[in-house]
Motif scaffolding. Structure first.
Motif, short mmCIF file in Angstrom:
data_model
loop_
_atom_site.label_atom_id
_atom_site.label_comp_id
_atom_site.label_asym_id
_atom_site.label_seq_id
_atom_site.Cartn_x
_atom_site.Cartn_y
_atom_site.Cartn_z
N GLY A 1 0.82 -1.21 0.00
CA GLY A 1 0.00 0.00 0.00
C GLY A 1 0.86 1.26 0.00
O GLY A 1 2.09 1.18 0.09
N THR A 2 0.21 2.39 -0.04
CA THR A 2 0.92 3.69 -0.10
C THR A 2 1.87 3.87 1.07
O THR A 2 2.93 4.48 0.92
N ILE A 3 1.52 3.36 2.23
CA ILE A 3 2.38 3.46 3.41
C ILE A 3 3.78 2.90 3.13
O ILE A 3 4.77 3.32 3.73
N ILE B 1 2.21 -5.51 -1.92
CA ILE B 1 1.31 -5.23 -3.05
C ILE B 1 0.39 -4.04 -2.73
O ILE B 1 0.11 -3.77 -1.57
N PRO B 2 -0.06 -3.37 -3.79
CA PRO B 2 -1.08 -2.33 -3.55
C PRO B 2 -2.40 -2.99 -3.16
O PRO B 2 -2.66 -4.13 -3.59
N SER B 3 -3.21 -2.29 -2.39
CA SER B 3 -4.39 -3.00 -1.88
C SER B 3 -5.47 -3.32 -2.92
O SER B 3 -6.27 -4.23 -2.69
N GLY C 1 -2.61 2.28 7.61
CA GLY C 1 -2.08 2.55 6.28
C GLY C 1 -1.69 4.01 6.22
O GLY C 1 -1.51 4.66 7.25
N ALA C 2 -1.58 4.54 5.02
CA ALA C 2 -1.24 5.96 4.87
C ALA C 2 -1.85 6.48 3.59
O ALA C 2 -2.10 5.72 2.65
N MET C 3 -2.06 7.79 3.56
CA MET C 3 -2.57 8.42 2.35
C MET C 3 -1.44 9.06 1.55
O MET C 3 -1.59 9.35 0.37
N ARG C 4 -0.32 9.31 2.24
CA ARG C 4 0.84 9.90 1.55
C ARG C 4 1.99 8.91 1.62
O ARG C 4 2.22 8.30 2.67
N1 LIG Z 1 -3.45 5.11 0.27
C1 LIG Z 1 -3.34 3.90 -0.27
O1 LIG Z 1 -2.79 3.02 0.34
C2 LIG Z 1 -3.99 3.70 -1.61
C3 LIG Z 1 -3.34 2.66 -2.49
N2 LIG Z 1 -3.93 2.73 -3.80
C4 LIG Z 1 -3.56 1.24 -1.95
O2 LIG Z 1 -4.62 0.96 -1.48
O3 LIG Z 1 -2.66 0.45 -2.04
#
Ligand SMILES: NC(=O)C[C@H](N)C(=O)O
Length: 324
Positions: A11-13, A53-55, A111-114
């Motif tokens: 994920g973004t984190i 992996i990305p979610s 998780g994170a948004m940035r």
């Molecule tokens: N902020 C996030 O983590 C979004 C990213 N597209 C995910 O879900 O992997």
């Protein structure tokens, strides 16, 4: 000192932004692995790079693998679990773990948004907050929790509400259950315990359909013919459907396909209120299962678990409509 199992999933984190192009993507190694051993909290971390992996790539099979790893870790003397996860499907993984593991051990997902190298990156802070909650005695017997942006939410009701804002995770209707303060982890609500069902498979085809003004039954007929095992409908208002959909709903139920209903409204719960054609009272009488208080993506996870738990028809009905 508490022992916390950390399972990173991506994920973004765990991503970084390219300073030239602005594109955000995974790195050759997960950047969170660099910080996991030096977070400075009085906890022992056992860190596993479980997935990277990305979610949007997460499937129920990944959720099942997480559940199995957590259950096997119960005999390894851990006190809590922290999972880092992409935010897009975080609520589904959280809810899956909540209804399959229950309150055996504190499980906290964040998780994170940035991404990790962006200005104002929220990842490390959320990660530390999640560890603090998982290590807190006050998180015992609360099932799976989602910790983001200083707030603690239940897996059951939290949802992602904003595409980019760091305060994206909200609990409509009920609100967060606790806060991560500077010095304390505090809970402000008593949680209701719901039934859990352990499963070893996650095989079922369950689409989600959103109702709209003028909706006809043809879309439901197409789904009936495409080998589905269940259906979740995001209905109108308190739980009503356009009358043209009723014959298709009848056919589905007659052929043994469970039809689960939630509301497309952001707040409130679905219930049978109206007796007009397509009204919730009629739908309940037909055998549509009103899944109280969950959003459609979580009702889908619940039905997936129910269908893989070999329940009788009555048990499945009871499980899906329980008041939680
Ligand atoms: N902020 C996030 O983590 C979004 C990213 N597209 C995910 O879900 O992997």
């Amino acid at each position: 000192m508490k022992k916390i199992l950390v399972l990173h999933t991506g994920g973004t984190i765990a991503m970084a932004e390219d300073s030239q192009t602005g594109e955000v993507s995974t790195e050759s190694t997960n950047p969170l692995l660099k910080v996991s051993q030096s977070v400075g909290l009085e906890t022992e971390l056992i860190v596993e790079d479980f997935f990277y992996i990305p979610s949007p790539h997460i499937t129920p099979k990944h959720m099942l693998a997480l559940k199995e790893r957590i259950l096997s870790a119960l005999s390894e003397g851990i006190d809590g679990v922290v999972i880092t996860h992409g935010t897009d499907t975080l609520e589904e993984t959280a809810y899956f773990l909540d209804i399959t593991i229950g309150d055996k051990i504190p499980i906290v997902i964040t998780g994170a948004m940035r991404s990790s190298n962006e200005i104002g990156s929220d990842g490390l802070y959320n990660f530390l907050s999640a560890i603090r909650v998982a290590a807190s005695d006050s998180a015992l017997n609360k099932g799976t929790l989602v910790v983001m942006n200083d707030e603690i939410h239940t897996a059951r009701y939290v949802t992602k509400t904003h595409t980019t804002n760091v305060a994206t995770f909200r609990t409509p209707t009920f609100g967060p259950v606790g806060l991560v303060n500077k010095h304390n982890v505090s809970f402000y609500q008593q949680l209701i315990t719901s039934h859990t069902l352990d499963v070893t498979t996650v095989d079922a085809r369950i689409p989600i359909v959103k109702a709209y003004a003028g909706m006809e039954g043809s879309i439901l007929d197409i789904l009936s013919e495409s080998d589905i095992d269940g259906l979740v409908i995001e209905a109108l208002g308190a739980g009503n459907l356009p009358p043209q959909t009723l014959p298709a709903i009848d056919n589905m139920i007659a052929s043994g396909i469970p039809v689960v209903l939630v509301s497309r409204c952001f707040n409130g719960v679905a219930e049978g209120v109206y007796s007009y054609d397509g009204g919730g009272i009629q739908l309940e009488r037909k055998g549509v299962l009103f899944c109280n208080g969950l959003n459609s993506q979580k009702a889908r996870i619940k039905l997936l678990v129910a269908l893989n738990a070999n329940l009788t028809k009555d048990e499945l009905t009871e499980f899906m409509i329980e008041q939680v």
